[in-house]
Design a protein around this motif. Structure first.
Motif, short mmCIF file in Angstrom:
data_model
loop_
_atom_site.label_atom_id
_atom_site.label_comp_id
_atom_site.label_asym_id
_atom_site.label_seq_id
_atom_site.Cartn_x
_atom_site.Cartn_y
_atom_site.Cartn_z
N LEU A 25 -21.36 17.91 29.22
CA LEU A 25 -20.18 17.33 28.59
C LEU A 25 -19.79 18.09 27.33
N GLN A 26 -20.79 18.49 26.55
CA GLN A 26 -20.50 19.24 25.34
C GLN A 26 -19.85 20.58 25.68
N ASP A 27 -20.34 21.23 26.73
CA ASP A 27 -19.74 22.51 27.14
C ASP A 27 -18.29 22.33 27.59
N ILE A 28 -18.06 21.30 28.38
CA ILE A 28 -16.70 21.04 28.88
C ILE A 28 -15.75 20.79 27.71
N VAL A 29 -16.17 19.98 26.77
CA VAL A 29 -15.32 19.64 25.62
C VAL A 29 -15.02 20.89 24.80
N ILE A 30 -16.04 21.71 24.56
CA ILE A 30 -15.82 22.94 23.80
C ILE A 30 -14.80 23.82 24.51
N MET A 31 -14.93 23.95 25.80
CA MET A 31 -13.99 24.79 26.55
C MET A 31 -12.57 24.25 26.46
N GLU A 34 -12.72 16.48 36.85
CA GLU A 34 -12.18 15.41 36.02
C GLU A 34 -11.47 15.94 34.77
N TYR A 35 -12.10 16.90 34.09
CA TYR A 35 -11.55 17.39 32.83
C TYR A 35 -10.51 18.49 33.04
N GLY A 36 -10.61 19.20 34.15
CA GLY A 36 -9.66 20.25 34.45
C GLY A 36 -10.12 21.63 34.05
N LEU A 37 -10.91 22.25 34.91
CA LEU A 37 -11.29 23.66 34.75
C LEU A 37 -11.26 24.31 36.12
N TYR A 38 -10.75 25.52 36.17
CA TYR A 38 -10.79 26.30 37.40
C TYR A 38 -12.16 26.95 37.52
N VAL A 39 -12.72 26.92 38.72
CA VAL A 39 -14.10 27.38 38.92
C VAL A 39 -14.15 28.49 39.96
N ILE A 40 -14.86 29.56 39.59
CA ILE A 40 -15.39 30.50 40.59
C ILE A 40 -16.83 30.09 40.82
N ASP A 41 -17.11 29.60 42.01
CA ASP A 41 -18.44 29.12 42.35
C ASP A 41 -19.21 30.29 42.96
N GLU A 42 -20.30 30.66 42.31
CA GLU A 42 -21.00 31.89 42.69
C GLU A 42 -22.33 31.57 43.34
N VAL A 58 0.90 22.92 17.02
CA VAL A 58 1.09 21.75 17.88
C VAL A 58 -0.26 21.06 18.01
N VAL A 59 -0.24 19.74 17.84
CA VAL A 59 -1.47 18.95 17.87
C VAL A 59 -1.29 17.81 18.85
N LEU A 60 -2.41 17.28 19.31
CA LEU A 60 -2.36 16.14 20.24
C LEU A 60 -1.81 14.91 19.55
N LYS A 61 -0.89 14.22 20.24
CA LYS A 61 -0.39 12.96 19.71
C LYS A 61 -1.40 11.83 19.85
N GLU A 62 -2.12 11.85 20.97
CA GLU A 62 -3.04 10.77 21.28
C GLU A 62 -4.39 11.32 21.68
N ASP A 63 -5.40 10.45 21.64
CA ASP A 63 -6.73 10.84 22.09
C ASP A 63 -6.70 11.23 23.56
N THR A 64 -7.51 12.23 23.92
CA THR A 64 -7.78 12.54 25.32
C THR A 64 -9.29 12.42 25.53
N ILE A 65 -9.72 12.66 26.76
CA ILE A 65 -11.17 12.58 27.01
C ILE A 65 -11.91 13.76 26.40
N TRP A 66 -11.17 14.79 25.95
CA TRP A 66 -11.84 15.96 25.39
C TRP A 66 -11.50 16.23 23.93
N ALA A 67 -10.62 15.47 23.33
CA ALA A 67 -10.30 15.67 21.91
C ALA A 67 -9.60 14.45 21.35
N LYS A 68 -9.71 14.28 20.04
CA LYS A 68 -9.04 13.19 19.35
C LYS A 68 -7.60 13.57 19.00
N ALA A 69 -6.79 12.55 18.76
CA ALA A 69 -5.43 12.79 18.28
C ALA A 69 -5.49 13.64 17.02
N GLY A 70 -4.56 14.58 16.91
CA GLY A 70 -4.55 15.48 15.77
C GLY A 70 -5.24 16.79 16.03
N HIS A 71 -5.95 16.91 17.14
CA HIS A 71 -6.59 18.18 17.48
C HIS A 71 -5.55 19.28 17.64
#
Length: 1012
Positions: A366-372, A397-405, A692-705
């Motif tokens: 989860l920490q890796d996903i959020v950082i990305m 769920e969070y939205g990342l494109y994957v090359i599965d190796e 440009v900053v987020l208006k509202e919280d998302t699952i990966w960042a708080k509002a204002g990010h």
């Protein structure tokens, strides 16, 4: 056919890689009721065996307790080990880090498929368990999600099975071997096997049961395998759900059917259907109508609820599978997602934890996903093996494109110290290696096929190429035509170009990529590895991202890599530090080459991320005096979820700020007019900032990010030099020249050849006098292209110089002392440093470099001095806030920021140059009470570095703990410093425009003023 007797010969036989192992299948979950499935919580039909196991370690097979699996063998006196976990990180053996070479290189003369008989550590594991409630009358299976690299399994003294492939599940049927009451599970894990020849990835070499282990049972009617695809038509609006189910029935020939319901994210039914199984299989297509599509920008997921019904229509099993509707395809030689040209703004990622190695947790993921997500990374390549299933669920769920190796790398079999020499390359076109390699492809695809985040299957990494890998590529295409296939190794043998659907290269220079793209290519291009982020690196990244808009067939790349692979260790004094190869007495080793991340191993962000985040922005902002141009390069998402913030500042002081909503549709731009007040400024600089900053919280960042920013710097005349009103007194002695005024004194030493003392209000500012500096502590990239060998004359010149002249010039209210330096290692080079002191104690420092032909390029041209470590606070008006360099400054902005001196150097694995800031206008260095000095650039900004350590101290330390105790603050002001580079770390120089030619004359100047 069931095999009942194990053999150690399997370890070195590429034809034996699974014995009694169940076929690979999808990773879906299943439940007893529909409600349980919708909650998608822990499965009652799964029982974890994680935790403490009895354990015995043996150096080789001949010393192992061979009969430990028998029911009569007591393991009471054995130690305990945690599962999941690596053997080498829990007190047995040593971890070993190697990159391309095999870990036994130089120790044993081995060629595949042979393995060592003397050094093949064996871990003997024992776990006792009783069947959980509900498992008594149904079949029971065991799943090992990851075991490195080969293992045998027994239950109650009976042989169950054998498997290789460290990174995909191995499952076995335990039912025939179960006993009432307590059951003894025994597992024998070998570090070396034929699988080890195929797992020569650039990583730490561990062994053991490092992913979870669990028992599971199934109902009478069970969907053993599920394949679900959310397909789109050519309009990319209408969706069709295609589901293929394979039934595993304990009642042969029993009639069964399945009801399928497609629910949207709000739980509304979109489509449904019922169909009977025929010979254990079912295929059903549901027309979903107009759907919301899945992408990394908008990862919208539907839920497919599957109810398996018996002959009476009673529910026997419920499944919920997340579904994303998307279409990934090649159109006119360009990869498209949902009809749009896609750009991969990606990273390569190893599974890694600083304390647990590859035994990572959900929290790590989860920490890796959020950082990305927070840093505009939209894609990840699972280098170089399939990850835990949970990773793909999070990417969905969070939205990342994957090359599965797939789990394949045989680097050491064909490349030796950079030279391509495939005389004993595996798998190549050797038929005896085909099945074991193909099994790895099948295991990955069958487990991961239902994840919409996976766009591309990869046939492994750096294993050259041949018929075997081509067979894997063709299998991927036949089994899953809705995805593309990647393989980089075709670059070495174009006879197998059909292996990859795209041209994929590693560490190609921008010019080489352009040459390919300008030569009427047949395939799009991606950099599957680029920007080797070892140590202080990622310079010149903009040269790659600029190709994205220039060439439609350039479709992005994947930085190497995401996270440093360093491990926590204690030195002899009990201090924890981040260790690398060789620190565990591991030999052979590749030392610190494991430190390539844009994230430190403890998951704190490196300064390199500042550049990555900016260059990966999908929203571009161009502020001007009349407003902000907003360019939305998202493919599917407008900016309605963002808020535009802007401000006008002068010399770091905010004069005006505001914010407003901005809704720019995807793939379009607009100009937002803003009435910035016109500042009445005669000189200096004012800065226009937009974000440009987020208006509202998302699952990966708080509002204002902050999602993206842009900046415009406007020059309004030259910044004036400090004005002095006081008078000076000059005393020219035999050895020293003193210049004094009200409350201050400067002493220039003819003997030392520099400014020896600068006292403000009785406080000494100069502990070690200023001297010319041409050397920076070599970065990993500097070492990679032998900077020390080619440019060592600058190192010597920085340590020893000769002051060949001292002159004093007196003005009406000023005095100037000029020192001239020459260098035995630099014939023809001359440096002068002139100090002009006025009545207020302002010291104007002017340094001039007279170049010479025939010398190597300079790392830096600077003046460096020391103050006491009491001056440990800094305040900057410079490009920042994180460190930046000439070729890594796009992500920096002109801003004011404060840092303690101890926080300015970056925590790279090996101490090296770090902490520099370009565009320095102002630097205040003070103690805790605010006393100190103010350094200001005059005609042009300078570069600056403040550190507890000198360049020479950093140069001579291999670990942070080797650096001396802090006694000084080292101030280095540079006219220029070369870039840090980053194309690779083993020979690529810094790009020419970011180097410093020795024959060029250079000057820079700055002032030192008191802060009382």
């Amino acid at each position: 056919m069931t095999v009942n007797q194990p053999s150690l010969d399997w370890l070195s036989n590429p034809g034996t890689f699974k014995v009694n192992r169940l076929d690979a299948h999808s990773d879906h979950r299943y439940y007893a009721t529909r409600q349980e499935a919708l909650v998608n919580g822990p499965m009652k039909m799964r029982h974890s065996l994680n935790g403490s196991w009895k354990f015995h370690y043996s150096e080789n097979p001949s010393s192992r307790p061979a009969l430990f699996f028998s029911t009569e063998y007591s393991t009471t006196a054995w130690s305990e080990i945690q599962v999941p976990g690596h053997i080498q990180l829990q007190g047995w053996g040593n971890p070993q880090y190697v990159n391309t070479m095999y870990p036994w290189d130089g120790l044993e003369d081995l060629r595949p498929p042979h393995i060592s008989q003397d050094h093949n550590p064996v871990g003997s594991y024992v776990k006792t368990f009783q069947l959980p409630k509900g498992f008594e009358n149904d079949p029971v299976y065991i799943s090992f999600q990851g075991v490195e690299s080969a293992f045998y399994v027994w239950l109650n003294g009976k042989f169950v099975g054998y498997a290789e492939d460290s990174f995909t599940p191995s499952e076995f049927d335990l039912t025939p071997y179960l006993a009432e009451g307590e059951n003894k599970l025994a597992v024998e894990v070998y570090q070396r096997s034929t699988g080890g020849w195929l797992e020569d990835q650039d990583f730490w070499r561990f062994s053991g049961i490092f992913r979870e282990v669990y028992l599971y049972t199934v109902p009478k009617l069970h969907v053993r395998d599920l394949a679900v695809r959310g397909e789109l038509d050519r309009t990319y609006k209408q969706g069709t759900l295609v589901a293929d189910l394979q039934l595993d029935s304990q009642v042969q020939g029993a009639p069964a059917s399945a009801k399928l319901e497609l629910l949207d994210a709000e739980g509304n039914t979109v489509a449904e259907g019922v169909q009977a199984f025929h010979e254990g299989r079912l295929r059903l297509e549901l027309n979903a109508g107009e759907v919301r599509t899945w992408s990394a920008e908008q990862p919208y997921l539907y839920q497919l609820v599957i109810s398996v019904l018996d002959e009476q229509g009673e529910l026997t099993e419920a499944i919920v599978q997340k579904v994303g509707f998307r279409r990934f395809e090649m159109i006119d030689k360009i990869m498209h997602l949902n009809g749009k040209r896609i750009l991969f703004k990606g990273v390569n990622r190893h599974e890694f934890n600083v304390r647990h190695g590859r035994a990572i947790s959900k929290e790590d993921m989860l920490q890796d996903i959020v950082i990305m997500k927070q840093n505009n990374i939209n894609a990840v390549r699972t280098s170089h093996y399939p990850n835990q299933s949970l990773w793909y669920e999070l990417c969905d769920e969070y939205g990342l494109y994957v090359i599965d190796e797939m789990n394949l790398e045989t680097h050491g079999s064909w490349q030796k110290m950079g030279a391509v020499e495939p005389s004993w390359n595996i798998p190549g076109s050797l038929p005896e290696w085909n099945d074991i390699v193909m099994d790895r492809a099948i295991s990955m695809l069958e487990r991961d096929k239902n994840h919409p985040s996976i766009l591309i299957w990869s046939c492994g990494n750096e294993s050259y190429v041949g018929e075997v890998i081509l067979n894997c590529a063709n299998y991927f295409r036949e089994a899953d035509p809705g995805r593309l296939v990647h393989y980089e190794g075709v670059f070495y043998d174009r006879n197998y170009s059909a292996t990859s659907d795209m041209e994929s290269r590693m560490y190609a220079k921008p010019a080489d990529i352009e040459a390919y793209l300008n030569d009427n290519p047949s395939k799009p291009y991606i950099s599957c590895e680029y920007m080797h982020a070892m140590g202080n690196s990622v310079g010149g990244m903009h040269k790659y991202t600029e190709l994205e808009s220039k060439y439609p067939m350039y479709q992005g790349g994947f930085i190497w890599d995401f996270i440093d692979q360093s491990l926590i260790k204690k030195n002899r004094y009990g201090q924890e530090y981040l260790a690398y190869g060789g620190d565990f007495d591991d030999r052979p080793t590749d030392y610190s080459f494991c430190g390539n991340g844009i994230v430190f191993a403890d998951r704190t962000i490196t300064p390199k991320m500042q550049e990555v985040k900016f260059l990966y922005q999908n929203v571009k902002l161009v502020p001007s005096a009349s407003g902000v141009r907003v360019i939305n390069e998202n493919l599917f998402t407008g900016t309605g979820h963002l808020k535009l913030e802007y401000q006008l500042s002068y010399e770091g002081q905010v004069l005006f700020s505001g914010q407003q909503d901005v809704d720019v549709p995807a793939e379009s731009e607009t100009f937002v007019p803003i009435q910035f007040p016109v500042p009445d400024i005669a000189s200096g600089e004012y800065v226009l900032d937009a974000a440009v900053v987020l208006k509202e919280d998302t699952i990966w960042a708080k509002a204002g990010h902050e999602v993206a920013f842009g900046q415009q710097i406007v020059q309004a005349g030259q910044r004036p030099a400090p004005v002095a009103t006081g008078s000076i007194r000059v005393v020219e002695g035999d050895v020293n020249i003193g210049v004094m005024g009200n409350g201050w004194t400067a002493i220039f030493s003819k003997q030392v050849g520099s400014l020896a003392s600068l006292r403000y209000s009785g406080r000494e500012m100069i502990t070690v006098p200023p001297m010319p500096l041409f050397w920076r502590a070599t970065t990993d990239n500097d070492k990679g292209y032998a900077q020390g060998y080619t440019g060592g004359v600058w190192y010597a010149a920085s340590l020893a110089r000769k002051c060949t002249g001292v002159t004093l010039s007196k003005g009406e209210d000023t005095a100037t002392v000029t020192f001239t330096y020459q260098f035995s290692t630099l014939p023809g080079v001359e440096v002068t440093i002139a100090y002009t002191v006025d009545g207020e104690g302002h010291v104007r420092v002017q340094s001039a470099y007279k170049g010479a032909e025939g010398l190597p390029e300079l790392p830096i041209f600077a003046v460096s001095f020391k103050t006491t470590a009491d001056y440990n606070q800094t305040e900057w008006f410079a490009m920042g806030p994180e460190e930046n360099y000439a070729d890594r400054v796009h992500g920096a902005r002109l801003t004011t920021f404060k840092r303690k001196v101890e926080e300015l150097p970056s925590r790279y694995l090996v101490p090296q140059e770090s902490g520099n800031r370009t565009g320095v206008r102002s630097l205040k260095l003070t103690d805790a009470k605010g006393h100190g000095i103010h350094i200001q650039a005059l005609q042009s900004p300078v570069e600056g570095n403040v550190s507890p350590y000198t360049a020479m101290e950093l140069e001579n330390a291999a670990h942070v703990w080797e650096l001396p105790s802090v006694h000084y603050t080292v101030v280095t002001i540079a006219g220029r410093q070369m870039g840090v580079g980053g194309d690779d770390s083993w020979g690529a120089p810094v790009h020419p425009e970011y180097r410093i030619r020795a024959e060029e004359d250079m000057t820079f100047e700055f002032t030192i003023s008191p802060l009382n």
